[in-house]
Design an enzyme around this catalytic site. Structure first.
Site, PDB file in Angstrom:
ATOM      1  N   LYS A  79      51.291  44.242  31.538  1.00  0.00           N
ATOM      2  CA  LYS A  79      50.449  43.596  32.443  1.00  0.00           C
ATOM      3  C   LYS A  79      51.302  43.658  33.744  1.00  0.00           C
ATOM      4  O   LYS A  79      50.655  43.423  34.768  1.00  0.00           O
ATOM      5  CB  LYS A  79      50.453  42.132  31.671  1.00  0.00           C
ATOM      6  CG  LYS A  79      49.857  41.055  32.526  1.00  0.00           C
ATOM      7  CD  LYS A  79      48.264  41.307  32.511  1.00  0.00           C
ATOM      8  CE  LYS A  79      47.450  40.205  33.434  1.00  0.00           C
ATOM      9  NZ  LYS A  79      46.205  40.608  33.263  1.00  0.00           N
ATOM     10  N   GLU A  97      44.123  33.616  29.801  1.00  0.00           N
ATOM     11  CA  GLU A  97      45.177  33.699  30.525  1.00  0.00           C
ATOM     12  C   GLU A  97      45.981  32.524  30.907  1.00  0.00           C
ATOM     13  O   GLU A  97      47.221  32.126  30.874  1.00  0.00           O
ATOM     14  CB  GLU A  97      45.143  34.689  31.546  1.00  0.00           C
ATOM     15  CG  GLU A  97      44.912  36.054  31.060  1.00  0.00           C
ATOM     16  CD  GLU A  97      44.854  37.267  32.227  1.00  0.00           C
ATOM     17  OE1 GLU A  97      44.458  36.780  33.575  1.00  0.00           O
ATOM     18  OE2 GLU A  97      45.623  38.262  31.598  1.00  0.00           O
ATOM     19  N   ALA A 123      39.438  43.419  38.863  1.00  0.00           N
ATOM     20  CA  ALA A 123      40.351  43.769  40.359  1.00  0.00           C
ATOM     21  C   ALA A 123      40.193  45.392  40.415  1.00  0.00           C
ATOM     22  O   ALA A 123      40.154  46.050  41.221  1.00  0.00           O
ATOM     23  CB  ALA A 123      41.630  43.331  40.201  1.00  0.00           C
ATOM     24  N   GLN A 124      40.632  45.955  39.096  1.00  0.00           N
ATOM     25  CA  GLN A 124      40.439  47.354  39.098  1.00  0.00           C
ATOM     26  C   GLN A 124      39.176  48.040  39.477  1.00  0.00           C
ATOM     27  O   GLN A 124      39.520  48.900  40.295  1.00  0.00           O
ATOM     28  CB  GLN A 124      40.687  47.733  37.534  1.00  0.00           C
ATOM     29  CG  GLN A 124      41.034  49.148  37.220  1.00  0.00           C
ATOM     30  CD  GLN A 124      41.068  49.148  35.544  1.00  0.00           C
ATOM     31  OE1 GLN A 124      41.536  50.227  35.114  1.00  0.00           O
ATOM     32  NE2 GLN A 124      40.895  48.086  34.803  1.00  0.00           N
ATOM     33  N   ASP A 151      33.136  41.763  43.350  1.00  0.00           N
ATOM     34  CA  ASP A 151      32.084  40.783  42.356  1.00  0.00           C
ATOM     35  C   ASP A 151      30.725  40.775  42.814  1.00  0.00           C
ATOM     36  O   ASP A 151      29.889  40.258  42.231  1.00  0.00           O
ATOM     37  CB  ASP A 151      32.884  39.566  42.312  1.00  0.00           C
ATOM     38  CG  ASP A 151      34.367  39.590  42.131  1.00  0.00           C
ATOM     39  OD1 ASP A 151      34.905  40.548  41.166  1.00  0.00           O
ATOM     40  OD2 ASP A 151      35.205  38.782  42.264  1.00  0.00           O
ATOM     41  N   VAL A 207      32.191  33.465  56.535  1.00  0.00           N
ATOM     42  CA  VAL A 207      30.854  34.245  56.657  1.00  0.00           C
ATOM     43  C   VAL A 207      29.742  33.218  56.355  1.00  0.00           C
ATOM     44  O   VAL A 207      29.862  32.614  55.036  1.00  0.00           O
ATOM     45  CB  VAL A 207      30.719  35.497  55.872  1.00  0.00           C
ATOM     46  CG1 VAL A 207      29.475  36.291  56.064  1.00  0.00           C
ATOM     47  CG2 VAL A 207      31.957  36.481  56.212  1.00  0.00           C
ATOM     48  N   GLY A 220      35.389  39.954  53.661  1.00  0.00           N
ATOM     49  CA  GLY A 220      36.447  39.456  52.712  1.00  0.00           C
ATOM     50  C   GLY A 220      37.445  40.706  52.751  1.00  0.00           C
ATOM     51  O   GLY A 220      37.486  41.777  52.661  1.00  0.00           O
TER      52      GLY A 220
END
Lengths: 407, 407
Positions: free
Chosen positions: A381, A173, A320-321, A303, A84, A13
């Site tokens: 942002k 968002e 993401a952080q 994740d 995969v 990934g």
């Protein structure tokens, strides 16, 4: 002939977690220390946290992605473009759609998939902001609904209704971008803006559960002013080719809609389940060093990994952080293992804050413990977005793909 | 109070013929000489002969239209935006969807509609390059097929197949634009150009029947080089949600296609039939002054009028060139009638030539009896397009909407 055995490191990934592992590891180790292989379905990385913009059509999908070749060092990392299928950890093998790899160390960073919680019809009839392919399909689907409206003898106003399932981070968002996009679409297709409906359905008793209530209030009333209708405390019961069925208590309502976007559930990759790891919805509870239980040589970042925040006793959210911080630590630990010197470090997330955009021009957020909204939050942002680029690709990537005030 | 009775002139349709009638008539007569009313479904005029570009997505549909208000003199012409339901010529009335008008003189300029010759499924499943609404729907439909391709687990290559029914003027011009557009779509949606098929099916024994064979050869081989497959002498038997069924002699073949565009048949307006005029496929054989048989006060111009070319003993083709010339003459004759002085003039078409584009960069044509192709013909095509703008809206409209070499 005797050859010094170099360990095989395989990274599955090239999302935030996997790509960060690869670009850091290629810095930490020399060409002769390890064989590093990065596997990804596409030859590009995309900014998952920007997909709502590509889906709404407010940012072109090419702005949201960049070639993996741009950030990896080909002399140290081999790139395999493949999907995969499963991991066989007992045999240290990875089965790909078109091949197989063996590893000494594995990093699983396969990202999220949409979770529909068994709600009937969602999988078949709702879109999900899952990846670049899905995002541009959503954009084009909405555009096609608008383009078709005036071609029909009998006008079907429901073509112009967009339902967003979920008022969580992604849902909000996406709504922010949609609200900005609709006036453009109305001009493009001569559609009366009064005919358009954007409806957000959220089962929880509030939008953005967990966010500061004052900021939630700001976000909801801003979006309402832009025409979004919220149905809070309302559950989607079914999705059909014609729209959705919702329920609030005993009240059941059918909402006809040309577009339904499901933004309320994510889970880890199905590859996790396929591979026999103990997991909940594709997420594996990893040890402090991000390793899968029972396998000292299998790291899981992003994740697909689950880690409990001891302060709140709840899992850290899949952001993401955190994925990037995990990738960075994972690379450090891999270097320790490859060199057989030093000690493994445990993962300690350093959460700097959270900013939720409300279109390109507004946002809400808490950064370093400080609440903010409006232009300031919106600027922050963009800084958050640029930081992700910077961490993986350095300043040149920020220049190429970054978000600045004027574009 | 005695009022001088001004005659009511009603013009139905603001296409080439109707709009030309209106803009010329407003020059020829004074404010106190007549009440002129122009009725049109949309508040804009569009260049029908450019719609293939909007349909392929090579020219934005806003480039193809302009507000009717930009070219009519509001002090002389009243504009009514409505749809014509039928004409009652015995009672000098026009029934609109939202009202009714009476006239002393009527100009019917309602343009063409698609004719499917009863071929099964064409009406339901094929698109037709009929107007701005249809054109942008075709553009978006094709784009949606490309956008969807990579989102499906099992790739369906037929999504990327576009069938064009008819290798007449419109079919060939549309193919020229499509051939230029496909590489852009492939880049946009990461599609391998080898997967895309553009198939043109034509029942006649040649493409562009009636055109110079050498030029037809030029056009066909140019389009073939760009990837178009021609099935000449082949008839469409049926259109289905999955594609088309064609037959060449006894050979029947099914072609799966995500998009079918029918460009092989036009007819006059159904309003003609509804109104009880004697007509063939919505076209009325008019007298030399463009009047409907039996009604001295009803003029028919453009695609709804039929006139025999005595040299060839075949009807003149329904072209923009002829429609505009008819509009001009019709305005002159109306002025004669309104003023009750002078004599009606018969219509004599002045055919300067025909140019068929093959994308923005190539064309074939015969102009003033001279054959041409390549850059020269392409330049000439743009001049033809600009001339239509000039005749109706003068130099300022050419500046606003004209086609010049670089855009």
């Amino acid at each position: 002939m005797i050859e010094l055995k170099k360990p095989n490191v395989v990274i599955l990934g090239a999302g935030y977690g996997g790509l960060m592992t690869a670009v850091r590891l290629q810095k930490f180790v020399g060409v002769n220390e390890a064989n590093i292989t990065l596997v990804n379905k596409n030859n590009y990385h995309y900014e998952t946290t920007w997909l709502h913009e590509a889906s709404a059509g407010t940012l072109h999908h090419d702005r949201v992605r960049y070639p993996i070749a741009d950030v990896i060092d080909r002399s140290k990392v081999q790139f395999v473009q493949d999907t995969v299928v499963k991991v066989v950890p007992q045999e240290k093998r990875v089965i790909l759609q078109n091949g197989e790899l063996t590893y000494d160390y594995l990093v699983i960073a396969l990202g999220f998939e949409s979770e529909t919680f068994g709600i009937k019809g969602l999988k078949e009839y709702a879109f999900s902001i899952a990846n670049v392919n899905a995002a541009r399909q959503i954009r084009e689907h909405i555009e096609y609904q608008f383009a078709t409206y005036h071609t029909e003898e009998e006008k079907r106003d429901e073509r112009l209704t967009i339902v967003v399932g979920g008022a969580g981070f992604t849902g909000i968002e996406f709504l922010g971008e949609l609200a900005n996009r609709i006036p453009e679409l109305c001009r493009e297709y001569d559609v009366d803006p009064k005919k358009v409906r954007i409806i957000c359905v959220e089962a929880a008793p509030t939008a953005l559960p967990g966010f500061d209530p004052e900021l939630v209030e700001y976000a909801v009333s801003l979006l309402e002013r832009k025409g979004v209708e919220f149905k809070i405390g309302t559950a989607i019961k079914e999705c059909t080719p014609e729209g959705i069925v919702v329920a609030k208590g005993d009240e059941v309502e059918e909402i006809k809609a040309g577009t339904v976007v499901w933004a309320a559930g994510v889970r880890g990759s199905y590859v996790i389940d396929e591979s026999g790891f103990e997991a909940m919805r594709g997420r594996v509870k990893v040890d402090p060093f991000l390793r899968a239980p029972g396998y000292d040589n299998v790291f899981i970042v992003g994740d697909c990994s689950l880690m409990i925040n001891e302060e709140t006793n709840r899992p850290y959210p899949p952001t993401a952080q955190i994925a990037m911080q995990q990738g960075e630590l994972c690379a450090k630990n891999l270097a320790v293992l490859i060199r057989e010197q030093g000690e493994l470090q445990p993962f300690k997330p350093d959460i700097k804050g959270t900013v939720c955009s409300l279109g390109h021009d507004d946002a809400i957020g808490v950064v370093f413990g400080k609440k903010m909204w409006g232009a300031k939050a919106s600027f922050m942002k963009k800084m958050v977005d640029n930081r992700a680029l910077y961490l993986i690709g350095g300043p040149s990537l920020v220049m190429k793909k970054g978000k600045f005030k004027f574009f």
